[in-house]
Enzyme design. Structure first.
Site, PDB file in Angstrom:
ATOM      1  N   ASP A  13       0.909  -1.142   0.000  1.00 36.78           N
ATOM      2  CA  ASP A  13       0.000   0.000   0.000  1.00 36.78           C
ATOM      3  C   ASP A  13       0.947   1.190   0.000  1.00 36.78           C
ATOM      4  OD1 ASP A  13      -1.426   2.302   0.970  1.00 36.78           O
ATOM      5  OD2 ASP A  13      -3.050   0.938   1.470  1.00 36.78           O
ATOM      6  N   HIS A  14       1.066   1.878  -1.144  1.00 41.26           N
ATOM      7  CA  HIS A  14       2.153   2.857  -1.234  1.00 41.26           C
ATOM      8  C   HIS A  14       2.023   4.003  -0.231  1.00 41.26           C
ATOM      9  CE1 HIS A  14      -0.572   5.265  -3.766  1.00 41.26           C
ATOM     10  NE2 HIS A  14       0.221   6.283  -3.533  1.00 41.26           N
TER      11      HIS A  14
ATOM     12  N   HIS B  93      -5.820   2.904   1.336  1.00 42.42           N
ATOM     13  CA  HIS B  93      -5.067   4.055   1.847  1.00 42.42           C
ATOM     14  C   HIS B  93      -5.744   4.739   3.046  1.00 42.42           C
ATOM     15  CE1 HIS B  93      -3.047   3.260  -1.806  1.00 42.42           C
ATOM     16  NE2 HIS B  93      -3.746   4.032  -2.602  1.00 42.42           N
TER      17      HIS B  93
HETATM   18  C1  BG6 Z   1      -3.655   4.991  -6.123  1.00 47.12           C
HETATM   19  C2  BG6 Z   1      -5.035   5.074  -6.710  1.00 47.12           C
HETATM   20  O1  BG6 Z   1      -3.539   3.878  -5.291  1.00 47.12           O
HETATM   21  O2  BG6 Z   1      -3.413   6.156  -5.350  1.00 47.12           O
HETATM   22  C3  BG6 Z   1      -5.197   6.321  -7.556  1.00 47.12           C
HETATM   23  O3  BG6 Z   1      -5.262   3.928  -7.534  1.00 47.12           O
HETATM   24  C4  BG6 Z   1      -4.815   7.545  -6.760  1.00 47.12           C
HETATM   25  O4  BG6 Z   1      -6.526   6.438  -8.035  1.00 47.12           O
HETATM   26  C5  BG6 Z   1      -3.455   7.364  -6.100  1.00 47.12           C
HETATM   27  O5  BG6 Z   1      -4.774   8.645  -7.653  1.00 47.12           O
HETATM   28  C6  BG6 Z   1      -3.159   8.505  -5.145  1.00 47.12           C
HETATM   29  O6  BG6 Z   1      -1.864   8.368  -4.642  1.00 47.12           O
HETATM   30  P1  BG6 Z   1      -1.030   9.636  -4.177  1.00 47.12           P
HETATM   31  O7  BG6 Z   1       0.269   9.082  -3.716  1.00 47.12           O
HETATM   32  O8  BG6 Z   1      -0.925  10.534  -5.368  1.00 47.12           O
HETATM   33  O9  BG6 Z   1      -1.837  10.270  -3.077  1.00 47.12           O
END
Ligand code: BG6
Length: 501
Positions: free
Chosen positions: A183-184, A246
């Site tokens: 989960d990045h 997230h």
């Molecule tokens: C991804 C989603 O996991 O996270 C995207 O699939 C979203 O829809 C993105 O735009 C948002 O990540 P960050 O790091 O830009 O907040």
């Protein structure tokens, strides 16, 4: 602190000709070895696996073009790719393809004198996860001569049932200790800092409970729309794409109890416990929305149903807000309001801890209007940092109060931090699972949201550039609360004054 040791290894990426490889994974692996304080790492290789029929050289060129866009120097990229990046063409994710892949892996390892440690990264579309996992198991690649680790991109299932099936399949071939579900958000420095903020600063811990906190609000807003991802997004929606993973990770980090240690087992145990303590979510505590035409960043933008690839009668939610009730000793009676959406006014991820008001309003008794509650605003992006808002007396006459912030901004104190993938890939290479999602965590989270997906709740419209449908405001108003408009760190725009007449 000394840099962590990374042992010699082979990093295999499935789905290597997809954009994730050259936009995120390879730049992160490159930076790991080119930073100011790189971990000692001399023997390693990267093997991209894909369907495209190209050779090592063509793959390196394609990768180089993409990596250059991340601002890296082309000469350095080319030299690095020539020394470390290889490509293997495989027809599909079937076991026979994996037999030839296994031979290629063993040949590379013996040529480069690697010790048999392997990472398998599934940068594949989710429908092919099961075949790839079974084929890794079927070909014996799930256990190698050294350690073997498997990294899986999101989304991990699309319901409780599918997540359970995927976990069962994984556990048929791999131990949980080998599996790294990405989960990045967990790789973002500021998200990790939530743990430090809470557990290294004891003044906050004593306030972090139902006696002191009125409500918690979490906003994960994006100004972008669906872009060219309708093929995936229209079947997913905000709940599956952002909320289940997230946003829920942020809920766990804010709500969890103090772990017994800063270790993967202890931290993940507390997160799972917290998720299991959330009461089933009632339909009346949910508001879904879909953006219509509007203005974002002073530009007119299309509505969701007009976006390329989206059916004009699509009911997919691009916004979700809900009220969570945590049935725990610490949080009983304190609502957690969470919301996420596309085409909101700006990109911001912010957590507001709204503290209870003073029991007696001393200055109101003297004829003043209400004071503001103290609020702790944790901003995770952009302008990472925090605001602690409190009332002060404006000097002089008449008697006035103003709400102002004490603030801390990451960029005032530190150089820009590493990309989330860089942090997470180093953790994979050093075998640290703290920032990865445990099997039980995925299931606890899906158990919460799957019933909502099954109920086919109404999806209300909101104009692009607004903070979502009015139904999302009503969720809070019914309980005497209102969304805090996200603020820039160091500012407090919404200051109301308490004036003596
Ligand atoms: C991804 C989603 O996991 O996270 C995207 O699939 C979203 O829809 C993105 O735009 C948002 O990540 P960050 O790091 O830009 O907040």
């Amino acid at each position: 602190m000394t840099a962590r040791q990374v042992e010699p290894h082979l990093f295999v990426i499935f789905g290597a000709t997809g954009d994730l490889t050259r936009r995120k994974l390879l730049p992160a692996l490159f930076r790991l070895t080119h930073g100011d304080d790189p971990p000692p790492l001399d023997r390693y290789a990267i093997l991209g696996v894909g369907r495209k029929d190209v050779d090592d050289r063509a793959f390196r060129d394609w990768v180089g073009d993409g990596m250059e866009e991340s601002g890296l120097s082309r000469n350095e990229i080319d030299a690095w790719c020539a020394g470390h990046v290889h490509y293997h063409q495989a027809g599909g994710q079937e076991t026979e393809d994996f037999e030839t892949l296994k031979e290629r892996i063993e040949a590379l390892e013996s040529e480069l004198k690697l010790t048999g440690n392997r990472v398998f990264y599934l940068a594949l579309p989710p429908p092919v996860f099961p075949t790839a996992i079974s084929s890794l198991g079927g070909s014996g690649l799930n256990r190698g001569p050294g350690w073997t680790r498997l990294v899986i991109e999101k989304p991990f299932g699309d319901s409780l049932e599918s997540a359970k099936r995927l976990n069962e399949l994984l556990h048929t071939h791999f131990d949980e200790s080998q599996v790294y579900r990405i989960d990045h958000y967990l790789g973002k420095e500021t998200v990790q800092n939530l743990l430090v903020f809470r557990f290294a600063n004891s003044i906050f811990e004593s306030l972090w409970n139902r006696d002191r906190v009125e409500c918690v609000q979490i906003t994960v807003a994006e100004s972008l729309g669906v872009e060219m991802r309708a093929g995936y997004y229209d079947g997913a929606g905000a709940l599956r794409d952002m909320m289940q993973n997230h946003v829920t990770q942020l809920v766990s980090l804010i709500g969890m109890e103090v772990p017994a240690a800063f270790s993967a087992d202890a931290v993940r145990y507390e997160k799972i416990k917290l998720l299991r303590g959330i009461s089933p979510i009632k339909a009346e505590d949910v508001a879904f929305g879909q953006y219509t035409r509007g203005v974002v960043d002073e530009e007119e933008v299309k509505g969701y149903s007009e976006e390329p690839g989206v059916a004009n009668n699509s009911r997919t939610e691009t916004f979700a807000a809900m009220r969570l009730q945590l049935d725990t000793w610490r949080w009983q009676g304190v609502p957690f309001y969470i919301r996420t959406g596309k085409r909101l006014p700006r990109r911001v991820t912010q957590i507001a801890i709204v503290f209870r008001r003073e029991p007696v309003s001393l200055f109101a008794a003297a004829g003043a209007r209400d004071t503001n509650p103290n609020v702790l605003l944790l901003t995770l992006q952009p302008d990472e940092g925090f605001n602690l808002c409190f009332d002060v007396k404006v000097p002089g006459e008449p008697f006035q109060l103003r709400t102002l912030p004490l603030h801390f901004l990451y960029k005032e104190a530190f150089a820009p931090s590493a990309d989330a993938y860089q942090t997470l890939l180093l953790d994979v290479l050093t075998g640290d699972q703290t920032l990865f999602v445990h099997a039980d965590e995925t299931e606890a989270s899906w158990a919460l949201y799957t019933p909502l997906l099954e109920q086919k709740l109404p999806v209300h419209h909101y104009a692009a550039g607004s903070w979502g449908p009015t139904e999302a405001d009503l969720l809070l108003e019914r309980h005497g609360h209102a969304w805090m408009e996200p603020l820039e760190t160091g500012r407090y725009h919404g200051a109301t004054h308490t004036d003596l007449p």
